[in-house]
Write a protein that holds these residues in place. Structure first.
Motif, PDB file in Angstrom:
ATOM      1  N   ALA A 151       0.808  -1.217   0.000  1.00  0.00           N
ATOM      2  CA  ALA A 151       0.000   0.000   0.000  1.00  0.00           C
ATOM      3  C   ALA A 151       0.844   1.271   0.000  1.00  0.00           C
ATOM      4  CB  ALA A 151      -0.928  -0.002   1.213  1.00  0.00           C
ATOM      5  N   GLY A 152       2.172   1.107   0.082  1.00  0.00           N
ATOM      6  CA  GLY A 152       3.050   2.265   0.090  1.00  0.00           C
ATOM      7  C   GLY A 152       3.086   3.010   1.411  1.00  0.00           C
ATOM      8  N   ILE A 153       2.645   2.357   2.482  1.00  0.00           N
ATOM      9  CA  ILE A 153       2.568   3.001   3.799  1.00  0.00           C
ATOM     10  C   ILE A 153       3.785   2.683   4.653  1.00  0.00           C
ATOM     11  CG2 ILE A 153       1.216   3.086   5.951  1.00  0.00           C
ATOM     12  CD1 ILE A 153      -1.251   2.451   4.283  1.00  0.00           C
ATOM     13  N   LEU A 154       4.428   1.569   4.380  1.00  0.00           N
ATOM     14  CA  LEU A 154       5.483   1.082   5.268  1.00  0.00           C
ATOM     15  C   LEU A 154       6.556   2.128   5.525  1.00  0.00           C
ATOM     16  CD1 LEU A 154       6.546  -1.358   6.867  1.00  0.00           C
ATOM     17  CD2 LEU A 154       7.756  -2.083   4.803  1.00  0.00           C
ATOM     18  N   THR A 155       6.993   2.811   4.489  1.00  0.00           N
ATOM     19  CA  THR A 155       8.104   3.755   4.643  1.00  0.00           C
ATOM     20  C   THR A 155       7.704   5.041   5.363  1.00  0.00           C
ATOM     21  OG1 THR A 155       7.660   4.643   2.433  1.00  0.00           O
ATOM     22  CG2 THR A 155       9.333   2.897   2.626  1.00  0.00           C
ATOM     23  N   THR A 156       6.404   5.218   5.665  1.00  0.00           N
ATOM     24  CA  THR A 156       5.964   6.408   6.392  1.00  0.00           C
ATOM     25  C   THR A 156       5.957   6.196   7.901  1.00  0.00           C
ATOM     26  OG1 THR A 156       3.587   5.862   6.410  1.00  0.00           O
ATOM     27  CG2 THR A 156       4.468   6.948   4.434  1.00  0.00           C
TER      28      THR A 156
END
Length: 232
Positions: free
Chosen positions: A14-19
């Protein structure tokens, strides 16, 4: 352990991990979190969906899940003063390869939580420190990551407690409330972080607007004749 692999996988897709700013873990989740920490640099350079996520993170944990660890550790522990050291050795061989707490990334902050059996308080492992508010703080500890994870996942009764071997000189003076003395500082006895804080939330919930909880626990099933120790 594998439940949290799935949760992290979805955050990655979901592209959330790096946040994420802070990752706090207990018990089997600490195995997953520690492997994530060591893989962080590689994963954050890899777009979602690339094979490096599975190669660096998923595959080693799935391999460990197919390995029997506790039975042999318990058997050996009966003859050598505790199973925790044997569990830590397996973690190190299969996942961490000699890494220490100083190999964790600066950001996000990873907190591996354990329960101090002696003080009744939370024992936190981080790159910056390890501490129990009653016993005191060790700044930038060089402890092997495998030992921190073994302490956090020392599920009672047979894998617990995990004994740390420290010296009083390692502690910053006057950082403990009331127990900064031996044996609390020299031989801390730690057990599963879930004993104190089952979801590892204490280190995070007061500091952040959004907290994501990965709950790998399950309900107790009905048992007609539950196991028990007969003391008669």
């Amino acid at each position: 352990m594998l439940f949290h692999v799935g949760a992290i996988w979805r955050l990655h897709e979901a592209g959330i991990l790096t946040t994420l700013k802070h990752i706090s873990s207990v018990s089997g989740g600490s195995i997953t979190a520690a492997k994530l920490a060591l893989s962080w640099d590689s994963l954050t350079r890899s777009p979602a969906g690339q094979g490096i996520f599975q190669e660096e993170f998923v595959t080693p944990l799935r391999k460990l899940a197919s390995t029997t660890v506790d039975v042999f550790a318990i058997a050996r522990g009966f003859f050598s003063g505790g199973a925790g050291r044997h569990v830590a050795a397996v973690y190190d061989r299969e996942l961490f390869h000699g890494a220490s707490l100083q190999d964790l990334p600066d950001l996000p902050v990873f907190t591996i939580n354990s329960t101090n059996v002696q003080s009744g308080a939370l024992w936190r492992f981080q790159k910056a420190y390890m501490r129990d508010y009653r016993v005191g703080e060790v700044v930038r500890p060089g402890l092997n990551l495998s030992q921190a994870v073994a302490a956090s996942s020392a599920f009672p009764p047979f894998l617990s407690p995990f004994e740390l071997k420290l010296t009083e000189a390692e502690f910053t003076p006057d950082t403990g409330d009331d127990l900064q003395c031996s044996p609390f500082t020299s031989r801390p006895l730690l057990t599963d972080g879930g004993v104190y804080d089952n979801l590892g939330l204490e280190t995070a919930w007061k500091r952040f607007k959004t907290v994501l909880v990965s709950d790998g626990g399950g309900k107790i099933e009905a048992q007609r004749k539950p196991w028990r120790v007969d003391l008669h």
